[in-house]
Write a protein that holds these residues in place. Sequence first.
Motif, PDB file in Angstrom:
ATOM      1  N   THR A 106     -10.342  -2.075 -17.128  1.00  8.23           N
ATOM      2  CA  THR A 106      -8.934  -1.959 -16.742  1.00  8.23           C
ATOM      3  C   THR A 106      -8.702  -0.743 -15.847  1.00  8.23           C
ATOM      4  O   THR A 106      -7.568  -0.403 -15.533  1.00  8.23           O
ATOM      5  N   GLU A 107      -9.806  -0.088 -15.450  1.00  5.93           N
ATOM      6  CA  GLU A 107      -9.747   1.053 -14.532  1.00  5.93           C
ATOM      7  C   GLU A 107     -10.853   0.803 -13.507  1.00  5.93           C
ATOM      8  O   GLU A 107     -12.014   0.698 -13.882  1.00  5.93           O
ATOM      9  N   VAL A 108     -10.476   0.645 -12.251  1.00  8.91           N
ATOM     10  CA  VAL A 108     -11.458   0.193 -11.253  1.00  8.91           C
ATOM     11  C   VAL A 108     -11.329   1.033  -9.979  1.00  8.91           C
ATOM     12  O   VAL A 108     -10.214   1.294  -9.498  1.00  8.91           O
ATOM     13  N   ASP A 109     -12.467   1.446  -9.428  1.00 12.90           N
ATOM     14  CA  ASP A 109     -12.470   2.146  -8.144  1.00 12.90           C
ATOM     15  C   ASP A 109     -12.086   1.140  -7.048  1.00 12.90           C
ATOM     16  O   ASP A 109     -12.782   0.135  -6.861  1.00 12.90           O
ATOM     17  N   PRO A 110     -10.999   1.395  -6.316  1.00 15.18           N
ATOM     18  CA  PRO A 110     -10.579   0.443  -5.277  1.00 15.18           C
ATOM     19  C   PRO A 110     -11.682   0.110  -4.270  1.00 15.18           C
ATOM     20  O   PRO A 110     -11.669  -0.969  -3.677  1.00 15.18           O
ATOM     21  N   HIS A 111     -12.645   1.012  -4.085  1.00 11.45           N
ATOM     22  CA  HIS A 111     -13.719   0.698  -3.132  1.00 11.45           C
ATOM     23  C   HIS A 111     -14.500  -0.544  -3.567  1.00 11.45           C
ATOM     24  O   HIS A 111     -15.072  -1.239  -2.741  1.00 11.45           O
ATOM     25  N   ALA A 112     -14.525  -0.806  -4.886  1.00 12.77           N
ATOM     26  CA  ALA A 112     -15.205  -2.020  -5.374  1.00 12.77           C
ATOM     27  C   ALA A 112     -14.461  -3.264  -4.883  1.00 12.77           C
ATOM     28  O   ALA A 112     -15.085  -4.283  -4.560  1.00 12.77           O
ATOM     29  N   TRP A 113     -13.120  -3.192  -4.809  1.00 10.17           N
ATOM     30  CA  TRP A 113     -12.362  -4.348  -4.281  1.00 10.17           C
ATOM     31  C   TRP A 113     -12.666  -4.524  -2.799  1.00 10.17           C
ATOM     32  O   TRP A 113     -12.736  -5.642  -2.298  1.00 10.17           O
ATOM     33  N   TRP A 114     -12.810  -3.385  -2.121  1.00  7.44           N
ATOM     34  CA  TRP A 114     -13.092  -3.445  -0.678  1.00  7.44           C
ATOM     35  C   TRP A 114     -14.444  -4.104  -0.431  1.00  7.44           C
ATOM     36  O   TRP A 114     -14.584  -4.982   0.421  1.00  7.44           O
ATOM     37  N   GLY A 133      -2.612  -9.823  -4.029  1.00 10.75           N
ATOM     38  CA  GLY A 133      -3.391  -8.979  -4.940  1.00 10.75           C
ATOM     39  C   GLY A 133      -2.779  -8.897  -6.310  1.00 10.75           C
ATOM     40  O   GLY A 133      -1.573  -9.149  -6.493  1.00 10.75           O
ATOM     41  N   GLN A 134      -3.617  -8.532  -7.285  1.00  5.14           N
ATOM     42  CA  GLN A 134      -3.118  -8.296  -8.638  1.00  5.14           C
ATOM     43  C   GLN A 134      -1.975  -7.281  -8.547  1.00  5.14           C
ATOM     44  O   GLN A 134      -2.059  -6.294  -7.815  1.00  5.14           O
ATOM     45  N   GLN A 135      -0.910  -7.522  -9.294  1.00  4.34           N
ATOM     46  CA  GLN A 135       0.288  -6.673  -9.206  1.00  4.34           C
ATOM     47  C   GLN A 135       0.090  -5.351  -9.948  1.00  4.34           C
ATOM     48  O   GLN A 135      -0.811  -5.220 -10.793  1.00  4.34           O
ATOM     49  N   HIS A 136       0.955  -4.408  -9.633  1.00  2.00           N
ATOM     50  CA  HIS A 136       1.212  -3.182 -10.424  1.00  2.00           C
ATOM     51  C   HIS A 136       0.159  -2.088 -10.382  1.00  2.00           C
ATOM     52  O   HIS A 136       0.458  -0.949 -10.736  1.00  2.00           O
ATOM     53  N   GLY A 137      -1.115  -2.385 -10.056  1.00  2.00           N
ATOM     54  CA  GLY A 137      -2.194  -1.400 -10.172  1.00  2.00           C
ATOM     55  C   GLY A 137      -1.855  -0.124  -9.401  1.00  2.00           C
ATOM     56  O   GLY A 137      -1.359  -0.166  -8.280  1.00  2.00           O
ATOM     57  N   MET A 138      -2.150   1.029 -10.012  1.00  2.00           N
ATOM     58  CA  MET A 138      -1.796   2.328  -9.403  1.00  2.00           C
ATOM     59  C   MET A 138      -2.953   2.832  -8.550  1.00  2.00           C
ATOM     60  O   MET A 138      -3.996   3.210  -9.070  1.00  2.00           O
ATOM     61  N   VAL A 139      -2.743   2.815  -7.226  1.00  2.00           N
ATOM     62  CA  VAL A 139      -3.745   3.347  -6.294  1.00  2.00           C
ATOM     63  C   VAL A 139      -3.164   4.635  -5.707  1.00  2.00           C
ATOM     64  O   VAL A 139      -2.175   4.595  -4.963  1.00  2.00           O
ATOM     65  N   CYS A 140      -3.760   5.770  -6.071  1.00  2.00           N
ATOM     66  CA  CYS A 140      -3.259   7.073  -5.613  1.00  2.00           C
ATOM     67  C   CYS A 140      -4.155   7.605  -4.506  1.00  2.00           C
ATOM     68  O   CYS A 140      -5.387   7.609  -4.636  1.00  2.00           O
ATOM     69  N   LEU A 141      -3.525   8.075  -3.432  1.00  2.00           N
ATOM     70  CA  LEU A 141      -4.273   8.602  -2.277  1.00  2.00           C
ATOM     71  C   LEU A 141      -3.914  10.064  -2.068  1.00  2.00           C
ATOM     72  O   LEU A 141      -2.758  10.473  -2.253  1.00  2.00           O
ATOM     73  N   ASP A 142      -4.925  10.863  -1.633  1.00  2.00           N
ATOM     74  CA  ASP A 142      -4.627  12.261  -1.320  1.00  2.00           C
ATOM     75  C   ASP A 142      -4.197  12.366   0.151  1.00  2.00           C
ATOM     76  O   ASP A 142      -4.114  11.346   0.867  1.00  2.00           O
ATOM     77  N   ALA A 143      -3.952  13.589   0.611  1.00  2.00           N
ATOM     78  CA  ALA A 143      -3.375  13.770   1.949  1.00  2.00           C
ATOM     79  C   ALA A 143      -4.302  13.253   3.048  1.00  2.00           C
ATOM     80  O   ALA A 143      -3.847  12.897   4.142  1.00  2.00           O
ATOM     81  N   SER A 144      -5.613  13.192   2.755  1.00  2.00           N
ATOM     82  CA  SER A 144      -6.532  12.689   3.782  1.00  2.00           C
ATOM     83  C   SER A 144      -6.771  11.186   3.652  1.00  2.00           C
ATOM     84  O   SER A 144      -7.597  10.619   4.373  1.00  2.00           O
ATOM     85  N   GLY A 145      -6.083  10.530   2.700  1.00  2.00           N
ATOM     86  CA  GLY A 145      -6.215   9.082   2.542  1.00  2.00           C
ATOM     87  C   GLY A 145      -7.321   8.683   1.585  1.00  2.00           C
ATOM     88  O   GLY A 145      -7.588   7.491   1.406  1.00  2.00           O
ATOM     89  N   HIS A 195      -1.305  13.474 -18.269  1.00  3.72           N
ATOM     90  CA  HIS A 195      -2.675  13.577 -18.789  1.00  3.72           C
ATOM     91  C   HIS A 195      -3.685  14.108 -17.784  1.00  3.72           C
ATOM     92  O   HIS A 195      -4.748  14.583 -18.170  1.00  3.72           O
ATOM     93  N   GLU A 196      -3.401  13.984 -16.491  1.00 10.12           N
ATOM     94  CA  GLU A 196      -4.358  14.460 -15.483  1.00 10.12           C
ATOM     95  C   GLU A 196      -3.584  15.241 -14.415  1.00 10.12           C
ATOM     96  O   GLU A 196      -3.489  14.814 -13.255  1.00 10.12           O
ATOM     97  N   PRO A 197      -3.023  16.397 -14.795  1.00  8.22           N
ATOM     98  CA  PRO A 197      -2.165  17.122 -13.845  1.00  8.22           C
ATOM     99  C   PRO A 197      -2.889  17.512 -12.560  1.00  8.22           C
ATOM    100  O   PRO A 197      -2.259  17.537 -11.492  1.00  8.22           O
ATOM    101  N   ASP A 198      -4.199  17.775 -12.631  1.00 10.03           N
ATOM    102  CA  ASP A 198      -4.915  18.143 -11.392  1.00 10.03           C
ATOM    103  C   ASP A 198      -4.939  16.955 -10.435  1.00 10.03           C
ATOM    104  O   ASP A 198      -4.659  17.097  -9.241  1.00 10.03           O
ATOM    105  N   ASN A 199      -5.280  15.778 -10.970  1.00 11.34           N
ATOM    106  CA  ASN A 199      -5.259  14.573 -10.120  1.00 11.34           C
ATOM    107  C   ASN A 199      -3.841  14.299  -9.620  1.00 11.34           C
ATOM    108  O   ASN A 199      -3.636  13.976  -8.446  1.00 11.34           O
ATOM    109  N   ARG A 242      -8.335   8.850  -7.865  1.00 12.04           N
ATOM    110  CA  ARG A 242      -9.041   8.469  -9.115  1.00 12.04           C
ATOM    111  C   ARG A 242      -9.087   6.945  -9.164  1.00 12.04           C
ATOM    112  O   ARG A 242      -8.357   6.284  -8.424  1.00 12.04           O
ATOM    113  N   PRO A 243      -9.932   6.373  -9.998  1.00  9.66           N
ATOM    114  CA  PRO A 243      -9.949   4.909 -10.114  1.00  9.66           C
ATOM    115  C   PRO A 243      -8.549   4.367 -10.420  1.00  9.66           C
ATOM    116  O   PRO A 243      -7.760   5.018 -11.112  1.00  9.66           O
ATOM    117  N   ALA A 244      -8.250   3.195  -9.890  1.00  9.52           N
ATOM    118  CA  ALA A 244      -6.930   2.589 -10.103  1.00  9.52           C
ATOM    119  C   ALA A 244      -6.778   2.162 -11.561  1.00  9.52           C
ATOM    120  O   ALA A 244      -7.728   1.657 -12.166  1.00  9.52           O
TER     121      ALA A 244
END
Length: 480
Positions: A38-46, A69-81, A139-143, A85-87
Amino acid sequence: MPLVAGVDSSTQSCKVVVRDAETGALVRQGRAPHPPGTEVDPHAWWEALRAAVAEAGGLADVAAVSVGGQQHGMVCLDASGEVVRPALLWNDTRSADAARELVEEAGGGETGRRFWAEATGAVPVASFTATKLRWLARHEPDNAGRVAAVCLPHDWLTWRLAGAPGLDALRTDRGDASGTGYWSPRTGEYRLDLLERAFGRRPKVPVVLGPAEAAGHLDPAVFGDGAAAGPVLLGPGTGDNAAAALGAGAGPGDVVVSIGTSGTVFAVADTPAADPSGAVAGFADATGRFLPLVCTLNAARVLDAAATLLGVDLDRLGELALSAPPGADGLVLVPYLEGERTPDRPHATGTLHGLTLGTSTPAHLARATVEGMLCGLADGLDALIAQGARADRIILVGGGARSAAVRRIAPQVFGRPVVVPPPGEYVADGAARQAAWVALGGDTPPAWSVGDTEEYGDEAVPAIRERYARAREQVLDRAA
Ligand SMILES: Nc1ncnc2c1ncn2[C@@H]1O[C@H](COP(=O)(O)OP(=O)(O)O)[C@@H](O)[C@H]1O
Ligand SMILES: O=C(CO)[C@@H](O)[C@H](O)COP(=O)(O)O
């Protein structure tokens, strides 16, 4: 004869179809599996999308491509894109407490639920992106601190197809935006105040496109062949259920029941839904209308689990189920193997009731499995009808609809006939139909035929649901 492509990046796999834009005729297709969990690295979808596109003969000759695509999954990107973390996927229940908090903070109980239903069309449950963002902040304030933009699985894949051209180029559509918990189907606007309430600040979110508005062009470098006949348009894409509605040609009076990893029951509606009970999520669709929807976490994989337990394949499971009497002589499976979303019991487990020497057979267990899974969907159908859906016709799609036992037993449980279109990939087809709409223009999607449907009309057996209704109140939560 322009061609178009549709992608279904769903929970278990990625499927690609290439179809004739005008007639909808299938030309080529491909598929590739997704990793479990239930936690997947988006690169695997790519990577799966690239493999499925390759198997489907590439995209060099298509005029447009859209991603469902499957709904709702949280994909977070940093400033460089880069992905932070895994979705967290729609079926990850770790944000159940966050969902409860969000309802409490809005007044709690009926008041809190009504607030969210009116503001966003749906009461938050662990599936929704907003609750996952709250979990991340806690739970993951740094991320959380690195998040510059948040988007959904189909938004991210569309952006990658465009060559990942900076965070301002992120695009989504009404259908998928409506599953975030911070967009209102009624107004068609983001509720960035609610995003901030959930996450503590306002990261960038994708621009929401109209139903046939292009998201840009496929970057020719993405597939490395640079050999496209011309620029390939990118459709806005959408959530997989909205795509399935488009693919199955659902219209007024139709209810679609999809049995994939999730079980969903939904209708295309002209007005937005706002159900404060939380059973019906008032999503938007992919045509400018609305998609009231009920979702269960336990559908086709319950069949997979029972087949594994019995040491048989899915065909044999179906044969066994059909060899036992309706009602399985009182054996009832409450199928909450992944917790449950509707009803909202994220920590529940599955339970088998009614074991006797007589019901302790593979056939009874197989029958109880199919019936229990369908009872969860029948409860969803009731909730949808209570919200005003007409249900003149029930259309059964998804991987589970390939099971003869599911097709035969569904009318007994639902108490109405079901129609089953030819086996197919209706999410990918819907995405392809959207791509054709983008490529050809016009006020409505091109009129594609679904093909000959089969009708199943076994008589209703009300005792199945009566016994299930008692059993589902008696389940244990997961051991701590
Ligand atoms: N012949 C069959 N009988 C029963 N179930 C099947 C059959 N073929 C596929 N499935 C089910 O289809 C499921 C996958 O459905 P699918 O709609 O592709 O899921 P998703 O879109 O969520 O990835 C599998 O879990 C499997 O149980
Ligand atoms: O969360 C929902 C609907 O709200 C699910 O329906 C997901 O969209 C995943 O779908 P499948 O992969 O099971 O098709």
